[in-house]
Write an enzyme that holds these catalytic residues in place. Structure first.
Site, mmCIF file in Angstrom:
data_model
loop_
_atom_site.group_PDB
_atom_site.id
_atom_site.type_symbol
_atom_site.label_atom_id
_atom_site.label_comp_id
_atom_site.label_asym_id
_atom_site.label_seq_id
_atom_site.Cartn_x
_atom_site.Cartn_y
_atom_site.Cartn_z
ATOM 1 C CE1 TYR A 62 -3.258 -3.011 0.328
ATOM 2 C CE2 TYR A 62 -3.523 -2.349 2.596
ATOM 3 C CZ TYR A 62 -3.822 -2.874 1.478
ATOM 4 O OH TYR A 62 -4.720 -4.049 1.483
ATOM 5 C CG LEU A 212 -19.201 1.064 4.077
ATOM 6 C CD1 LEU A 212 -18.811 2.455 4.523
ATOM 7 C CD2 LEU A 212 -20.746 0.503 4.642
ATOM 8 N NE ARG A 214 -12.789 -2.801 -3.829
ATOM 9 C CZ ARG A 214 -13.157 -3.914 -3.466
ATOM 10 N NH1 ARG A 214 -14.388 -4.106 -3.462
ATOM 11 N NH2 ARG A 214 -12.373 -5.091 -3.348
ATOM 12 N N GLY A 215 -17.365 2.336 -1.263
ATOM 13 C CA GLY A 215 -18.083 3.495 -1.262
ATOM 14 C C GLY A 215 -19.291 3.550 -1.777
ATOM 15 C CB SER A 218 -20.413 5.266 1.628
ATOM 16 O OG SER A 218 -20.789 6.350 0.456
#
Length: 337
Positions: A62, A212, A214-215, A218
């Site tokens: 990362y 979620l 990846r949004g 959300s």
């Protein structure tokens, strides 16, 4: 709904550590979701720790070590024994960030850990796991190499990521496995068929990422949201064209359930994942304190049988349009075979 509850604790399998009931996934603070503010990222980690979150998840790839260095900075002056750090390794990338495959050979495993320990400025990793199954290396060899590191005191627990039921069984025959890190959400439920039952049979916990999606779940995503060139969602099937339109329709149906509960869409999605079993620890991918606060509010959401039925009517199993990764990445997932 802001959280008034410190995270309860859950055990990661029969052999793993006891962690907070929610963990913090730190990937987006360094990579793959576009630019992030470093000071805000550190403040978010601090806020999570202060709220009782003890599990921090990262990968040595990362930001090519940046995420580990960030976590080191955030933990400066903190009690190391009060935090569990989970690290994935094995993904190979070039200086431009392009993916080159996986290397989970014994020598690469031990070398990767040496660099991770130095970047994190720690003498041990709580959970160490290959990011994916290396098709060139039997899982027994990879797990055996980590088992050597456990015996030497550098690693406390062995985890796996995105592997299937057969691989779980083979790995467990070599050394106890604390947990399987795998995507699990209202939009990604494929583990329920074989992987989750196998994990439970073997006493392996689940750290669920992508709760979620990846949004998408959300409640803050919209059809016209611009994406940075470094944001991999720009190539993710679920965020494209008609797929995105369809998936956001599911989110709006979920919003009606959440509103009736006095909660946000994200809180209901997280609470649903947590409700699937005491052996599941959802990972929150918050990069900012406001999103962390919202996510922690899921701890105050109690879902009744009627709520769960309404949630699954709004987002039925298999309802998502598009795969969770692009085709080339899906081909690398042992868990999807």
């Amino acid at each position: 709904m802001a959280s008034t509850t410190r995270p309860a604790q859950r055990a990661l399998g029969t052999s793993g550590p006891v962690t907070s009931a929610l963990g913090l996934g730190c990937m987006g603070m360094s990579d793959l979701y576009g630019p992030a503010d470093e000071a805000e990222s550190i403040a978010t980690i601090h806020a999570a720790l202060d709220a009782g979150v003890t599990l921090l998840d990262t990968g040595d790839f990362y930001g090519m070590g940046h995420n580990e260095l960030l976590i080191h900075e955030a933990l400066r002056g903190r009690d190391r024994e009060s935090v569990q750090i989970s690290v994935k390794f094995g993904a190979q990338r070039d200086p431009n960030g392009q993916w080159l495959g996986y290397d989970a050979s014994p020598a690469a495993t031990k070398t990767a850990l040496a660099y991770t320990l130095r970047r994190l400025r720690t003498d041990h990793i709580d959970i160490y796991r290959p990011a994916r199954l290396d098709p060139k290396v039997p899982i027994e060899e990879t797990v055996g190499a980590i088992a050597d590191l456990v015996k030497a005191g550098y690693v406390r627990h062995i985890g796996l990521s995105e592997v299937g039921a057969d691989t779980l069984r083979r790995a467990s025959a070599v050394h106890p496995i604390s947990d399987l890190q795998i995507e699990y959400s209202l939009l990604s439920r494929s583990i329920e068929a074989a992987v989750l039952p196998a994990a439970r049979e073997l006493g392996i916990g689940i750290t669920a990422y992508g709760v979620l999606s990846r949004g998408l779940l959300s409640g803050h995503w919209d059809q016209d949201r611009p994406l940075a060139g470094t944001d991999f969602r720009g190539q993710s099937p679920r965020f494209q064209g008609d797929n995105l339109t369809h998936n956001l329709t599911l989110v709006e149906a979920l919003r009606q359930v959440a509103t009736a509960k006095g909660a946000s869409v994200a809180q209901v999605a997280i609470a649903w994942a947590a409700s699937r079993g005491e052996d599941i620890v959802p990972l929150i991918g918050a990069r900012r304190r406001e999103r962390l606060t919202e996510a922690l509010g899921a701890l105050d959401v109690t879902l009744t049988a009627e709520d769960l039925a309404a949630i699954e009517a709004a987002v039925p199993a298999g309802a998502a349009a598009g795969d969770r990764y692009a085709a080339a990445q899906m081909a690398n997932l042992d868990s999807e075979r």
